[in-house]
Design a protein around this motif. Structure first.
Motif: not given
Length: 51
Positions: A25-44
């Motif tokens: 959650t903290e390393v991959f999902h929030n900092r690395v994984r790109q989210h399509s709803t956010l314009g293909y950027v990570s949450l971080y």
């Protein structure tokens, strides 16, 4: 998450499972994984841009 980190893994304790989920959650999902709803950027990155 189940397919990406848990499926096929063997954990020896509940603490190992908790650590694995926290790291995912903290390393991959929030900092690395790109989210399509956010314009293909990570949450971080999104928070850094718009906070």
């Amino acid at each position: 998450m189940k397919v990406e980190i848990i499926y096929g893994e063997k954990f020896n304790s509940l603490q190992e499972i908790k650590s694995c989920i926290f790291e995912y959650t903290e390393v991959f999902h929030n900092r690395v994984r790109q989210h399509s709803t956010l314009g293909y950027v990570s949450l971080y990155e999104y928070e850094a841009i718009y906070a």
